[in-house]
Scaffold this active site. Sequence first.
Site, mmCIF file in Angstrom:
data_model
loop_
_atom_site.group_PDB
_atom_site.id
_atom_site.type_symbol
_atom_site.label_atom_id
_atom_site.label_comp_id
_atom_site.label_asym_id
_atom_site.label_seq_id
_atom_site.Cartn_x
_atom_site.Cartn_y
_atom_site.Cartn_z
ATOM 1 N N GLU A 100 2.185 -12.862 8.318
ATOM 2 C CA GLU A 100 0.897 -12.732 8.996
ATOM 3 C C GLU A 100 0.068 -14.010 8.933
ATOM 4 O O GLU A 100 -0.613 -14.362 9.905
ATOM 5 C CB GLU A 100 0.107 -11.550 8.415
ATOM 6 C CG GLU A 100 0.590 -10.199 8.865
ATOM 7 C CD GLU A 100 1.911 -9.779 8.229
ATOM 8 O OE1 GLU A 100 2.637 -8.955 8.825
ATOM 9 O OE2 GLU A 100 2.225 -10.291 7.127
ATOM 10 N N HIS A 170 -0.225 1.875 5.854
ATOM 11 C CA HIS A 170 -0.258 2.091 7.295
ATOM 12 C C HIS A 170 -1.442 2.965 7.705
ATOM 13 O O HIS A 170 -1.389 3.631 8.740
ATOM 14 C CB HIS A 170 1.052 2.747 7.762
ATOM 15 C CG HIS A 170 2.267 1.920 7.532
ATOM 16 N ND1 HIS A 170 2.934 1.920 6.333
ATOM 17 C CD2 HIS A 170 2.930 1.049 8.328
ATOM 18 C CE1 HIS A 170 3.975 1.098 6.402
ATOM 19 N NE2 HIS A 170 3.987 0.561 7.606
#
Length: 329
Positions: A100, A170
Site C-alpha cells: 500500500e 476487513h
Amino acid sequence: MAARALREAGRRRGWAAEVGRRCFSGGSAGTAVPERKEGGGGKPVNLFTAVNQALHIALDTDPRAYVFGEDVGFGGVFRCTTGLADRFGKNRVFNTPLCEQGIAGFAIGLAAMGNRAIAEIQFADYIFPAFDQIVNEAAKFRYRSGNEFNCGGLTIRTPYGAVGHGGHYHSQSPEAFFCHVPGLKVIIPRSPREAKGLLLASIRDPNPVVFFEPKWLYRLSVEEVPEEDYMLPLSQAEVIRKGSDITLIGWGAQLAVLKEACEDAAKDGVSCELIDLKTLIPWDKETVEASVKKTGKLLVSSSLLMFIFTIYHLGNNNSKSFRQYINYC
C-alpha cells in the site's frame, strides 16, 4: 510472511459475495445534476456498477488518467474495475504489488507529473501502511513547495465499513483519521447516483482526495443513475429530510439507518432534519449551522452500531422514548 499468507487467504475467499440480506435504496432527492440533459433518464444500477461507470468515463475523457491497485486488472474483489483493462489496456489499468505504501507513493509521483492517478486500496483497513505517504506527502505537497508543485490529480479509492462477516482486517471505518489533515478532501457517498457524480468530481478536483466507498452498499443500494458524464459538487451537504426538533448528520452507509431512525422518531412525535455530509473535509458548515439554528439540537452519527442500538430500543420500548432522549441531548 504470515501476514501475507493471511491476507491472501482472505482474498481467496471471495469478498465480492452479497453483503447482507436487507436491501436499501438511495433516495431520489438530491442536488441537481449539472450536466444532465433533459429527458436523459437513467438505469437502475447498484453502487459498484455506478463506480465502474465513473471509472470508465474518467479514463475515456482524460488520456492522462490511470487506474491501478491490487487485483484491479481483472476487476477487483468487488468488481468495481471490471472491463477497464480490456477497454483501455494494461498500460492504463494495471495491478500493483501487495504494498500500500508503494501504491500511494507511486500515485503521488504520477499525479505530480500532471496525470490523474486513481489508486485503489483494496480494503480501507489496508490504508494504514500508506498513512505517511498520504498525510505527510500528498496532503502537504502543494504547501511545502509554496504552490510551485502539487499532486492534485490524486484520488485514492477504498471500500470501508463492516459487512457482518469481514473480521477486524476487513471491517474498519478509518475516515476520521484523515479528517484532521489539511490538504486532503475526504468523500463518502450514500448511494449509486451520489457515488458516480462525487467520484467523477473527486477525480477532476485539483486536490488530493480520499474516496471511501461503503462496501455494505455495493450491491444492496440500487437507484436510477444517469448514464452520461456528470459531477456533483464537493463540500456541499444535502438536507435529505426536513425537520424542526433535531438535526441528524451522517454519511455513507449510515444514511439508510438514519432514515429509518427518523421515521421511527416521527411516530413518537419527533421531527428530525437529516443531513448527508457527503464531504467530511472540508465540510459544509453553512448548511449544518443553518439547520442547527432552526432545530437547536444536533446529533452526529459516528457509529452505525449506535443507531442500530437506538432503533432496537425504539422498537422494543425498553428505554426512554426517543423524545426524552432528544430532550436530553
